[in-house]
Design a protein around this motif. Structure first.
Motif, PDB file in Angstrom:
ATOM      1  N   PHE A 164      41.306  50.058  33.644  1.00 37.68           N
ATOM      2  CA  PHE A 164      40.833  48.632  32.984  1.00 37.68           C
ATOM      3  C   PHE A 164      41.202  48.849  31.249  1.00 37.68           C
ATOM      4  O   PHE A 164      40.411  50.083  30.646  1.00 37.68           O
ATOM      5  CB  PHE A 164      39.489  48.501  32.481  1.00 37.68           C
ATOM      6  N   SER A 165      41.847  48.062  30.548  1.00 41.73           N
ATOM      7  CA  SER A 165      42.191  47.980  28.968  1.00 41.73           C
ATOM      8  C   SER A 165      41.791  46.847  28.964  1.00 41.73           C
ATOM      9  O   SER A 165      42.306  45.578  28.602  1.00 41.73           O
ATOM     10  CB  SER A 165      43.578  48.740  28.820  1.00 41.73           C
ATOM     11  N   VAL A 166      41.456  47.016  27.377  1.00 37.24           N
ATOM     12  CA  VAL A 166      40.750  45.508  26.623  1.00 37.24           C
ATOM     13  C   VAL A 166      42.375  45.178  25.518  1.00 37.24           C
ATOM     14  O   VAL A 166      41.749  44.599  24.660  1.00 37.24           O
ATOM     15  CB  VAL A 166      39.174  45.760  25.886  1.00 37.24           C
ATOM     16  N   GLY A 167      43.397  46.288  25.912  1.00 39.02           N
ATOM     17  CA  GLY A 167      44.666  46.254  24.140  1.00 39.02           C
ATOM     18  C   GLY A 167      44.453  47.363  23.055  1.00 39.02           C
ATOM     19  O   GLY A 167      44.558  48.465  23.088  1.00 39.02           O
ATOM     20  N   ILE A 168      42.774  47.454  22.770  1.00 41.09           N
ATOM     21  CA  ILE A 168      42.518  48.273  21.940  1.00 41.09           C
ATOM     22  C   ILE A 168      41.335  49.596  22.282  1.00 41.09           C
ATOM     23  O   ILE A 168      41.852  50.374  21.638  1.00 41.09           O
ATOM     24  CB  ILE A 168      41.072  47.759  20.573  1.00 41.09           C
ATOM     25  N   ALA A 169      40.867  49.386  24.083  1.00 38.61           N
ATOM     26  CA  ALA A 169      40.889  50.251  24.658  1.00 38.61           C
ATOM     27  C   ALA A 169      40.850  50.477  25.780  1.00 38.61           C
ATOM     28  O   ALA A 169      41.122  49.631  26.096  1.00 38.61           O
ATOM     29  CB  ALA A 169      38.783  50.453  24.123  1.00 38.61           C
ATOM     30  N   GLY A 170      40.277  51.446  26.618  1.00 43.54           N
ATOM     31  CA  GLY A 170      40.380  51.468  28.259  1.00 43.54           C
ATOM     32  C   GLY A 170      39.374  52.156  28.825  1.00 43.54           C
ATOM     33  O   GLY A 170      38.274  52.919  28.406  1.00 43.54           O
ATOM     34  N   ALA A 171      38.973  52.026  30.312  1.00 46.73           N
ATOM     35  CA  ALA A 171      38.558  52.889  30.489  1.00 46.73           C
ATOM     36  C   ALA A 171      39.007  53.098  32.042  1.00 46.73           C
ATOM     37  O   ALA A 171      39.020  51.814  32.438  1.00 46.73           O
ATOM     38  CB  ALA A 171      36.785  52.377  30.838  1.00 46.73           C
ATOM     39  N   ASP A 172      38.311  53.797  33.254  1.00 45.18           N
ATOM     40  CA  ASP A 172      38.819  54.431  34.222  1.00 45.18           C
ATOM     41  C   ASP A 172      37.673  54.021  34.812  1.00 45.18           C
ATOM     42  O   ASP A 172      36.703  54.973  34.974  1.00 45.18           O
ATOM     43  CB  ASP A 172      39.381  55.951  34.201  1.00 45.18           C
ATOM     44  N   PHE A 173      37.743  54.109  35.956  1.00 45.26           N
ATOM     45  CA  PHE A 173      37.115  54.112  37.266  1.00 45.26           C
ATOM     46  C   PHE A 173      37.631  54.412  38.138  1.00 45.26           C
ATOM     47  O   PHE A 173      38.198  54.031  38.980  1.00 45.26           O
ATOM     48  CB  PHE A 173      36.090  52.320  37.659  1.00 45.26           C
ATOM     49  N   SER A 174      36.457  54.563  39.712  1.00 39.55           N
ATOM     50  CA  SER A 174      37.632  54.877  40.913  1.00 39.55           C
ATOM     51  C   SER A 174      36.948  53.841  42.043  1.00 39.55           C
ATOM     52  O   SER A 174      36.532  52.541  41.345  1.00 39.55           O
ATOM     53  CB  SER A 174      36.177  56.096  41.070  1.00 39.55           C
ATOM     54  N   VAL A 175      38.367  53.699  42.790  1.00 41.53           N
ATOM     55  CA  VAL A 175      38.607  52.672  42.995  1.00 41.53           C
ATOM     56  C   VAL A 175      37.406  52.305  44.221  1.00 41.53           C
ATOM     57  O   VAL A 175      37.683  51.033  44.449  1.00 41.53           O
ATOM     58  CB  VAL A 175      39.761  52.607  43.442  1.00 41.53           C
ATOM     59  N   ASP A 176      36.956  53.587  44.461  1.00 44.54           N
ATOM     60  CA  ASP A 176      35.547  52.919  45.486  1.00 44.54           C
ATOM     61  C   ASP A 176      34.641  52.037  44.862  1.00 44.54           C
ATOM     62  O   ASP A 176      33.863  52.008  45.201  1.00 44.54           O
ATOM     63  CB  ASP A 176      34.776  54.300  45.734  1.00 44.54           C
ATOM     64  N   ASN A 177      34.647  52.455  43.069  1.00 45.19           N
ATOM     65  CA  ASN A 177      33.220  51.138  43.086  1.00 45.19           C
ATOM     66  C   ASN A 177      33.534  49.841  42.901  1.00 45.19           C
ATOM     67  O   ASN A 177      32.811  48.625  42.839  1.00 45.19           O
ATOM     68  CB  ASN A 177      33.249  51.737  41.286  1.00 45.19           C
ATOM     69  N   PHE A 178      35.165  49.527  44.024  1.00 43.42           N
ATOM     70  CA  PHE A 178      34.961  47.500  44.143  1.00 43.42           C
ATOM     71  C   PHE A 178      35.981  47.848  45.513  1.00 43.42           C
ATOM     72  O   PHE A 178      36.236  46.382  45.833  1.00 43.42           O
ATOM     73  CB  PHE A 178      36.924  47.920  43.194  1.00 43.42           C
ATOM     74  N   GLU A 179      34.976  49.173  46.288  1.00 48.71           N
ATOM     75  CA  GLU A 179      35.539  48.159  47.868  1.00 48.71           C
ATOM     76  C   GLU A 179      34.556  47.080  47.974  1.00 48.71           C
ATOM     77  O   GLU A 179      35.455  45.854  49.461  1.00 48.71           O
ATOM     78  CB  GLU A 179      35.100  49.424  48.307  1.00 48.71           C
ATOM     79  N   GLU A 180      33.663  46.664  47.480  1.00 46.97           N
ATOM     80  CA  GLU A 180      32.675  45.727  47.713  1.00 46.97           C
ATOM     81  C   GLU A 180      33.139  44.124  46.584  1.00 46.97           C
ATOM     82  O   GLU A 180      32.905  44.580  45.857  1.00 46.97           O
ATOM     83  CB  GLU A 180      31.277  45.877  47.759  1.00 46.97           C
ATOM     84  N   CYS A 181      33.228  43.075  47.001  1.00 47.73           N
ATOM     85  CA  CYS A 181      33.005  42.048  46.536  1.00 47.73           C
ATOM     86  C   CYS A 181      31.101  42.241  45.190  1.00 47.73           C
ATOM     87  O   CYS A 181      30.201  41.670  45.880  1.00 47.73           O
ATOM     88  CB  CYS A 181      33.596  41.163  46.455  1.00 47.73           C
ATOM     89  N   PRO A 182      31.996  41.602  44.807  1.00 40.30           N
ATOM     90  CA  PRO A 182      30.594  41.425  43.544  1.00 40.30           C
ATOM     91  C   PRO A 182      29.489  40.200  43.420  1.00 40.30           C
ATOM     92  O   PRO A 182      31.138  39.967  43.881  1.00 40.30           O
ATOM     93  CB  PRO A 182      30.560  42.060  41.861  1.00 40.30           C
ATOM     94  N   GLN A 183      28.490  39.746  44.038  1.00 40.99           N
ATOM     95  CA  GLN A 183      28.450  38.429  43.350  1.00 40.99           C
ATOM     96  C   GLN A 183      27.544  38.040  41.933  1.00 40.99           C
ATOM     97  O   GLN A 183      27.180  38.453  41.754  1.00 40.99           O
ATOM     98  CB  GLN A 183      27.126  38.540  44.311  1.00 40.99           C
ATOM     99  N   CYS A 184      27.923  36.937  41.949  1.00 36.73           N
ATOM    100  CA  CYS A 184      27.529  36.249  40.572  1.00 36.73           C
ATOM    101  C   CYS A 184      26.337  35.979  40.754  1.00 36.73           C
ATOM    102  O   CYS A 184      25.402  36.354  41.707  1.00 36.73           O
ATOM    103  CB  CYS A 184      28.142  35.041  40.785  1.00 36.73           C
TER     104      CYS A 184
END
Length: 209
Positions: A164-184
């Motif tokens: 994930f990039s915000v232009g001035i910084a970034g971070a990496d996460f495992s794809v496994d963290n996004f197997e499920e859709c978060p709820q508002c």
């Protein structure tokens, strides 16, 4: 003239008499023709009704097919991106397959925290350009960096990691963290269920600590 002349008619008279006997049959023939017309009309109506029943079944099959149109989450999967990049509640989307322009819509803004540290916010409409393993030129998604909300402009998949990039910084996460859709509202911690988010880098772009 002999007496026998009145007993035996001539050949011409015989033909005339026989033709007189056949004349009463003509009205019966006309009646048969008149009766045949309604029968023919009924048969044509039955044929039309049967022929119209075929398109209706085809239309039903087409409707069922349309009901199976891919969702916004399916589109992410088609581009090798996890569906959890979008929170639950998407009410529609648009995709230009020529340019890759992608938009997703919610009924309102959506915000949540992941593991109580990573705060994310989605506008009611987000836009970007989707390609294989990448969402670029994003608009409408932001993350809280210290005390400021910063736009996430790019998400790229590298193997089993998402950057994930915000232009001035970034971070990496495992794809496994996004197997499920978060709820508002509750993210992944809904209904008493808690899910830990695993970090790849030691210096993520956002942390509440």
């Amino acid at each position: 003239m002999s007496p026998f002349d009145h007993t035996f008619p001539s050949h011409k008279q015989t033909l005339f008499l026989s033709s007189q006997k056949e004349q009463p049959r003509k009205p019966n023939q006309e009646l048969q023709r008149k009766m045949a017309l309604p029968l023919l009309f009924t048969a044509l109506c039955l044929i039309l009704m049967l022929s119209q029943s075929l398109p209706s079944s085809s239309l039903l099959q087409e409707t069922n097919f349309l009901d199976q149109n891919p969702t916004a989450y399916d589109i992410l999967g088609d581009y090798n991106l996890p569906k959890g990049l979008l929170p639950k509640g998407v009410v529609g989307y648009s995709l230009d397959t020529t340019t890759g322009k992608f938009s997703a819509f919610w009924n309102g803004t959506c915000s949540f925290s992941l593991e109580g540290s990573y705060q994310l916010r989605y506008k009611s409409t987000i836009n970007g350009y989707i390609s294989k393993g990448r969402l670029s030129r994003l608009e409408g998604v932001s993350v809280k960096l210290f005390f400021l909300w910063v736009d996430i402009i790019d998400v790229t998949r590298n193997g089993d990691d998402l950057e994930f990039s915000v232009g001035i910084a970034g971070a990496d996460f495992s794809v496994d963290n996004f197997e499920e859709c978060p709820q508002c509202g509750c993210g992944l911690n809904c209904g008493g269920k808690t899910r830990k988010v695993s970090k790849i880098r030691s210096n993520p772009f956002v942390s509440s600590s």
